[in-house]
Design a protein around this motif. Structure first.
Motif, PDB file in Angstrom:
ATOM      1  N   LEU A 170       0.834  -1.205   0.000  1.00 54.33           N
ATOM      2  CA  LEU A 170       0.000   0.000   0.000  1.00 54.33           C
ATOM      3  C   LEU A 170       0.863   1.247   0.000  1.00 54.33           C
ATOM      4  O   LEU A 170       0.625   2.190  -0.771  1.00 54.33           O
ATOM      5  N   TYR A 228      -5.936  -8.875   1.733  1.00 55.77           N
ATOM      6  CA  TYR A 228      -6.733  -8.590   0.533  1.00 55.77           C
ATOM      7  C   TYR A 228      -6.488  -7.148   0.061  1.00 55.77           C
ATOM      8  O   TYR A 228      -6.404  -6.894  -1.144  1.00 55.77           O
ATOM      9  N   MET A 229      -6.396  -6.224   0.999  1.00 54.90           N
ATOM     10  CA  MET A 229      -6.141  -4.827   0.642  1.00 54.90           C
ATOM     11  C   MET A 229      -4.842  -4.694  -0.149  1.00 54.90           C
ATOM     12  O   MET A 229      -4.805  -4.067  -1.218  1.00 54.90           O
ATOM     13  N   PHE A 232      -5.122  -6.273  -3.583  1.00 49.54           N
ATOM     14  CA  PHE A 232      -6.008  -5.487  -4.441  1.00 49.54           C
ATOM     15  C   PHE A 232      -5.315  -4.221  -4.935  1.00 49.54           C
ATOM     16  O   PHE A 232      -5.299  -3.943  -6.153  1.00 49.54           O
ATOM     17  N   VAL A 233      -4.740  -3.458  -4.039  1.00 54.37           N
ATOM     18  CA  VAL A 233      -4.101  -2.202  -4.413  1.00 54.37           C
ATOM     19  C   VAL A 233      -2.953  -2.451  -5.380  1.00 54.37           C
ATOM     20  O   VAL A 233      -2.796  -1.743  -6.392  1.00 54.37           O
ATOM     21  N   GLU A 248      -6.506  -9.398  -8.610  1.00 51.29           N
ATOM     22  CA  GLU A 248      -7.436  -8.300  -8.328  1.00 51.29           C
ATOM     23  C   GLU A 248      -8.842  -8.835  -8.067  1.00 51.29           C
ATOM     24  O   GLU A 248      -9.520  -8.412  -7.115  1.00 51.29           O
ATOM     25  N   ARG A 252     -10.756  -8.393  -4.554  1.00 49.66           N
ATOM     26  CA  ARG A 252     -12.008  -7.627  -4.511  1.00 49.66           C
ATOM     27  C   ARG A 252     -13.131  -8.452  -3.881  1.00 49.66           C
ATOM     28  O   ARG A 252     -13.873  -7.964  -3.029  1.00 49.66           O
ATOM     29  N   LEU A 255     -12.514  -8.730  -0.125  1.00 47.46           N
ATOM     30  CA  LEU A 255     -12.821  -7.489   0.600  1.00 47.46           C
ATOM     31  C   LEU A 255     -14.325  -7.312   0.766  1.00 47.46           C
ATOM     32  O   LEU A 255     -14.793  -6.905   1.843  1.00 47.46           O
ATOM     33  N   MET A 283      -8.733   0.774   5.830  1.00 48.12           N
ATOM     34  CA  MET A 283      -8.535  -0.139   4.704  1.00 48.12           C
ATOM     35  C   MET A 283      -9.724  -0.069   3.742  1.00 48.12           C
ATOM     36  O   MET A 283      -9.542  -0.013   2.516  1.00 48.12           O
ATOM     37  N   CYS A 287      -9.302   1.281  -0.097  1.00 49.07           N
ATOM     38  CA  CYS A 287      -9.583   0.371  -1.216  1.00 49.07           C
ATOM     39  C   CYS A 287     -10.680   0.933  -2.112  1.00 49.07           C
ATOM     40  O   CYS A 287     -10.575   0.885  -3.349  1.00 49.07           O
ATOM     41  N   HIS A 288     -11.734   1.482  -1.511  1.00 49.58           N
ATOM     42  CA  HIS A 288     -12.801   2.084  -2.322  1.00 49.58           C
ATOM     43  C   HIS A 288     -12.271   3.289  -3.092  1.00 49.58           C
ATOM     44  O   HIS A 288     -12.580   3.460  -4.285  1.00 49.58           O
ATOM     45  N   GLY A 291     -10.032   1.988  -5.880  1.00 50.15           N
ATOM     46  CA  GLY A 291     -10.863   1.319  -6.872  1.00 50.15           C
ATOM     47  C   GLY A 291     -11.672   2.298  -7.689  1.00 50.15           C
ATOM     48  O   GLY A 291     -11.775   2.177  -8.920  1.00 50.15           O
TER      49      GLY A 291
END
Length: 650
Positions: A170, A228-229, A232-233, A248, A252, A255, A283, A287-288, A291
């Motif tokens: 991150l 997961y964060m 995903f990032v 990804e 996703r 999460l 987190m 993530c939102h 995304g």
């Protein structure tokens, strides 16, 4: 552990053993595609450039803040595999073969891991973006190069915990963006190309590692969410390999599922630790945000759960901005974007949620826009903040029946506020309840924004077992202890065995006289079972709390009723009761158990009278203990009168 978890842990053990001979490891990183990278998700500019520059200059000068160690000279770059607290050099062998829980092997692992999360890398990148001074960008590159040199995959303690890799990813994503992305001047020329490829190779290895070592079953708490964060990032920011799309999609889905599983519908994180609620909220927010910048935010249920989590934080926060320190806390930040003095992670999150959900009540609780939100929400953050209308009188949610917390009080959000937060929650999440404390039916009290009765915090994790156990014990909370035992039985630093179950009996938070009543079964495990039922009545007109504790039993037991007072309180015994003078507020307390009241302050024998506002830091407070010997069912009544007129002015 059930059969599925046992089988999974056996599989993990076999996987670790196989990795010793290379199975499951990345032999050669595939060449990355440089055709596409993630869209920008950080913009804007800080208001307090001076504070940011000061923080970045300290890093370049080798002065680091790591938990209780402030401004320590660790050098720049530091020795990444040396514990800055104990000086222990961790072994350079396969990371998964290192027992990082053993202090004799690695020192204090929290201190060893923290710098390698690379929040300071982001500090340097922010300073470069804010000032344009090349020394900050050059420092960022030197920091990364040194880490790559000293921490080669898969060797050493920085290749043991998937969560640590995820938080590092991150921060790498933020630093990459802030330093100019794929077009950064750091990547120009032959040396720049080599540096970029080296960084990307490490990113691939991080993703591959996390994918192979998710926290599952009884460990599937905030660690799994963080893993997961990170995946995903990284997959969104660097979609450079054939596996990226699969990573990804997996992250996703994970999460989305864990956001609903780990947090109750009424907005309480199931770990029953308010600081971990902050971490999970952060987190979810990040993530939102990332995304959304890349074309696809998260679902409506995910966002609805985040909004409910913010409502819980807002309900706990008193008019002075204080939030009870319920459960474990480790002071972690996912990424550091604010350097203002007095910065609050809770106010910052409420400011984020005010902008995200257009909530004026969150804006009022946050108080002001901070630099973190200026970076995240961009150039129009201030305008969006100002456009939110003025909120009316505060009307917090007072009951969180699924999460297990209940409020009593009056005049919320005003100088005359009284806020009582009562814990009638489960011990913690999943079978080990890792971050919960033995605090059933405990409560905190603040008046006029001044903390009076408090939760003492956490202090220690992997080391100092005596203190680790004390700060999460029943004796360290405002509740009843029976026969000098905890309500729940400690099984390890992050494990509980027999667990107290709390149950709400009734709650009425309206009107001049309010009440809460609940019970727990933690002491029914004793040879002579003891049930504890507590009723708290609040007379808003008289400013009086009446706490009635009923201990149901047949035989004889030693009872201790504990009260923990904030640092600003002076506590004296007067006429068999207590006089408590805060800075601006006061309490007068009496207990029907009699005059056998003991005051502890910074005591080691017996342990008592301590608070920990930050990880690995503790200071003395006053703790009062009413002792009694009972035979059969007994009722104790404690009167707490709230008044104005403390001994000191702030």
């Amino acid at each position: 552990m059930g059969v599925p978890e046992i089988l999974w842990r056996v599989q993990q053990m076999a996987q670790k053993k196989a990795s010793k001979v290379g199975f499951g490891l990345v032999a050669k990183v595939p060449a990355p595609s440089l055709a596409r990278f993630g869209a920008p998700f950080v913009a804007g500019a800080p208001q307090d450039v001076a504070a940011l520059r000061e923080a970045a200059d300290a890093v370049l000068a080798g002065r680091w803040n790591v938990f209780a160690m402030k401004g320590m000279n660790l050098g720049f770059p530091p020795q990444w595999n040396r514990d800055p607290k104990t000086g222990t050099a961790a072994p350079m062998k396969l990371g998964k073969a290192i027992d990082y829980r053993r202090e004799s092997v690695v020192g204090d692992i929290k201190y060893l891991w923290e710098p390698s999360r690379h929040l300071e890398l982001v500090t340097l990148a922010l300073a470069w973006r804010a000032t344009g001074e090349q020394r900050y960008a050059a420092g960022a590159r030197l920091l990364l190069e040194s880490w790559f040199d000293q921490c080669p995959y898969p060797m050493g303690v920085h290749w043991t915990s998937s969560l640590e890799l995820a938080v590092r990813l991150l921060n790498w994503a933020f630093a990459w963006q802030l330093l100019g992305g794929a077009d950064s001047a750091l990547f120009k020329g032959e040396e720049g190309t080599r540096f970029q490829r080296r960084w990307l190779d490490n990113i691939y290895r991080h993703c591959h590692f996390i994918r192979g070592y998710f926290s599952r079953h009884s460990s599937a708490n905030n660690h799994l969410f963080g893993e997961y964060m990170g995946l995903f990032v990284a997959s969104v920011q660097w979609p450079c390999w054939p596996e990226s799309a699969r990573w990804e999609a997996l992250a996703r889905r994970g999460l989305e599922v864990e956001a609903l599983k780990q947090n109750t519908e009424d907005g309480v994180n199931r770990e029953q630790a308010i600081y971990y609620q902050h971490e999970v909220m952060d987190m979810m927010l990040l993530c939102h945000h990332i995304g959304l910048a890349n074309g696809a935010g998260f679902s409506a249920p995910y966002l609805e759960r985040l909004e409910r989590l913010a409502e819980f934080v807002a309900a706990l926060m008193d008019v002075g901005g204080n939030v009870p320190m319920t459960g474990d806390a480790d002071d972690a930040q996912m990424v550091r974007l604010s350097y203002e003095g007095g910065w609050s992670p809770y106010r910052s999150l409420l400011a984020s949620c005010a902008l995200l959900f257009q909530r004026s009540d969150f804006k009022r609780k946050a108080g002001a826009l901070d630099d973190k939100n200026r970076w995240l929400f961009g150039a129009d953050a201030a305008a969006r903040w100002q456009a939110l209308p003025t909120a009316g009188a505060e009307q917090p949610v007072t009951a969180f029946p699924q999460g297990g917390y209940f409020l009593l009080g009056k005049d919320f959000g005003t100088p005359d506020e009284v806020r009582v937060v009562i814990d009638c929650a489960p011990l913690g999440y999943l079978s080990i309840a890792a971050h919960g404390h033995a605090d059933a039916l405990s409560f905190t009290l603040s008046a006029g924004g001044e903390e009076l009765l408090i939760d003492p915090g956490t202090y220690a994790y992997h080391t100092q077992k005596m203190w680790r156990d004390y700060f999460r014990s029943t004796a360290a909370h405002n509740t009843v202890q029976v026969d000098r035992q905890d309500q729940s039985e400690i099984g390890g630093n992050f494990m509980w065995l027999k667990k107290a179950n709390a149950r709400l009996l009734s709650h009425q938070a309206d009107g001049a006289v309010q009440h809460f009543e609940g019970e727990h079964d933690g002491y029914r495990r004793l040879a002579d079972p003891v049930g504890h039922r507590r009723r708290i009545e609040f007379d808003a007109t008289a400013g009086m709390l009446v706490v009635t504790d009923v201990l149901e039993c047949r035989g004889e037991h030693d009872i201790a009723l504990h009260w923990q007072f904030a640092e600003g309180c002076t506590v004296t015994v007067a006429g068999g009761g207590l006089r408590v003078n805060g800075r601006r507020q006061s309490l007068a307390m009496t207990c029907s158990s009699g005059n056998d009241v003991e005051l502890l302050r910074g005591s080691d024998v017996p342990l008592g009278g301590w608070i920990s506002r930050q990880f690995d830091e503790k200071s003395p407070i006053s703790t009062a203990v009413w002792h009694a010997r009972i035979a059969g069912t007994t009722t104790f009544v404690t009167h707490i009168r709230i008044g104005h007129g403390g001994t000191r002015q702030e």
